[in-house]
Each structure stands twice: as C-alpha cells, then as structure tokens.
Scaffold this active site. Structure first.
Site, mmCIF file in Angstrom:
data_model
loop_
_atom_site.group_PDB
_atom_site.id
_atom_site.type_symbol
_atom_site.label_atom_id
_atom_site.label_comp_id
_atom_site.label_asym_id
_atom_site.label_seq_id
_atom_site.Cartn_x
_atom_site.Cartn_y
_atom_site.Cartn_z
ATOM 1 N N LYS A 1 35.903 36.840 42.405
ATOM 2 C CA LYS A 1 36.735 35.486 43.058
ATOM 3 C C LYS A 1 36.061 34.323 42.803
ATOM 4 O O LYS A 1 35.568 33.633 43.935
ATOM 5 C CB LYS A 1 37.163 35.690 44.519
ATOM 6 C CG LYS A 1 38.144 37.128 44.754
ATOM 7 C CD LYS A 1 38.291 37.419 46.050
ATOM 8 C CE LYS A 1 39.102 38.602 46.247
ATOM 9 N NZ LYS A 1 39.410 38.862 47.649
ATOM 10 N N THR A 2 35.745 34.115 41.611
ATOM 11 C CA THR A 2 35.142 32.779 41.394
ATOM 12 C C THR A 2 35.932 31.537 40.655
ATOM 13 O O THR A 2 36.964 31.732 40.264
ATOM 14 C CB THR A 2 33.755 33.092 40.362
ATOM 15 O OG1 THR A 2 34.524 33.705 39.141
ATOM 16 C CG2 THR A 2 32.749 34.122 41.016
#
Length: 295
Positions: free
Chosen positions: A141-142
C-alpha cells in the site's frame, strides 16, 4: 535480521536514477526563472535536520545533486538518529543548481526518513513486549511511482519490505480464491504451476480452517487476516500443533490488519512469524529538513 545501516544502498540498481531525472523534470519542466536570478556562482549549503528522526534516503538525495553537477558531504551515516538542529550534510556547487535540486531532494529525504523513523519506533515497541519478536514487514500500500523510496525507508528503519511488487511473490487474496470458485486448493495449485519452485505462495485466510486448507495445498505462508491478537494466538498454536510430528509441514504464519500501538503487545506475543502493517509507511509524519545557502 535487520539490514545493516549503510548497506541498504547496495540494493539499488541504476534505474532509480531515471526516477530522479523524472522528478527533477517534473519540478522544472521548462525555464528556471528563480535560477536566473541567482546565477552560477559556486557556493555551499547546509542541510539541517530540524526534527528528531532517523536519516534515510541518502542515495536519492545524492543522485539529485549528482545530476545537477553538485557534491554532497555527509556528516551523519544513513540510519543515524538526528537530534535538532543538526548539520547533517553540506552541498557544494553552482548556487542555481543547488536551488534547482533543493525541493526534490528535501522531499525525498523527509519522506524516506519519516518512514524509517516510524518503522524503528514500531520495532522498538514490539521488542519491548516480546523478547523474541516476529518479523515486522511493510505492505504494497505505497504511493504509485514512489514505492522504491518508501520500501527503502522501511529497510533503513529495520523492517522487512515484504514483496516489492506482484512479481516478487504470489499472494492469493479473497478475490483470487473467489475467482477460482472459492477453492483455496485450486488457487494454490494454479499459483504453484505458474511460479514453479522459485516463487513462494502466500494465502490470505479468514479462518483457521482456510489456513489448514492453504497449508495442505502447499502454501508457503498463511496470512491470518484481521484476526484479533488473541484469536491469532489460538490459531497459530493450533496450526503448529496440527502440523507437527508425522504431519509436519514447513510454513510461515503472518498476521495483517488491525495492528495499533495499543494492541501491538498482544500481536507480538501471538506466536506468529510475521507482523505486516501499512502503519509504518502510510500517513507517517515527515522528518523536517531544510537547506540553507551560506551567505
């Protein structure tokens, strides 16, 4: 085992330099009006650390100024704790070039250092609750286009970066299983056939029964998704007991979802191998730096 400070840069391949080139072009796509004002006189600038944190992102900062024909002299090693106000580095070169790279370089350093700082603080909290702590890992989740910097910050902070992208490991989530008619076994077998012996397979599980099915099918890692710390401890103990003796299987147990500072002790002592969380890289405070040209 955490990466040694100063060694993380050895992981980078030259392609990151193209990212830096794009970031510089984004910030100055045509004329440098402010640069025209200051000119090309040689000067130096102090990089100041203005808030507490862990220094991370040195290779990206270096590359910004390398592409602008400047040099950087570091007064702290990457991974060091910064206490304000600290003279962290000195940048030398044409004043226009220093100011041209200033904002891009500071943004990279501030964000990467913020992630390293949060990561290390979380690790230390886990260790305070558990003498033999599980691995702390980030997630995917970047920020699109910025993953390399964010994953790098996790490594400097001492965490495992987990899989870097979809090609690094096969992770079968609920949608993958549902697309295989709800069969974890079918999904794992298909993943093993595609990835062969060299690509590990992890399965997101909503129950202990699903975790057993995943292990039976050949999964290398089972993720207990959104379990409470207490439930995860029970499930982990049951799985290890079930797959012992004649039924022994090699697999890792991961917990993901719901990890907070308030419950981290319960998760740390749940008897699992990995704690994965986006809390070490999503929405974390930046470390404050500034660049001051000498005058």
């Amino acid at each position: 085992m955490a990466m040694q400070h100063g060694k993380c840069a050895h992981l980078l391949n030259p392609n990151f330099k193209d990212d830096v080139r794009r970031w510089l072009a984004e910030d100055c796509p045509s004329f440098d009006y402010g640069g025209f004002v200051v000119g090309e006189a040689l000067t130096e600038a102090k990089l100041l650390g203005k808030s507490k944190g862990i220094l991370a992102g040195v290779p990206f900062f270096d590359e910004v100024f390398h592409q602008l024909d400047c040099t950087v002299e570091w007064h702290f090693l990457e991974g060091s704790a910064i206490t304000p106000i600290a003279h962290v580095a000195t940048v030398r070169g044409p004043v226009r070039k220093i100011l041209l790279g200033e904002r891009v370089a500071l943004n990279l350093l501030a964000r990467c250092s913020g992630i390293a700082t949060k990561t290390l603080a979380t690790l230390e909290l886990i260790k305070s609750h558990c003498p033999n702590p599980p691995i702390l890992a980030g997630t995917r989740k970047t920020t699109p286009g910025f993953r390399l910097v964010e994953k790098y910050g996790m490594l400097v902070g001492g965490a495992d970066a987990h899989r870097h992208d979809l090609s690094a490991m096969t992770m079968l989530k609920d949608n993958h299983v549902w697309a295989c008619n709800g069969s974890i076994t079918r999904a794992v077998h298909a993943a093993k056939a595609a990835g062969g012996f060299s690509v590990k397979v992890e399965v997101e599980c909503q129950s202990e029964a699903e975790a057993r099915e995943a292990v039976d099918a050949g999964a290398d890692v089972v993720m207990l998704d959104n379990f409470s710390g207490e439930d995860a401890g029970v499930a982990a103990a049951n799985l290890r007991d079930w797959y012992s003796g004649d039924k022994k299987r090699e697999f890792l147990i991961e917990i993901s979802g719901g990890l907070t500072e308030a419950n981290i002790g319960q998760y740390a002592n749940a008897g699992v191998d990995i704690l994965s969380t986006s809390s070490i890289h999503q929405g974390v405070p930046h470390v404050d730096y500034s660049l001051k040209v000498l005058h």
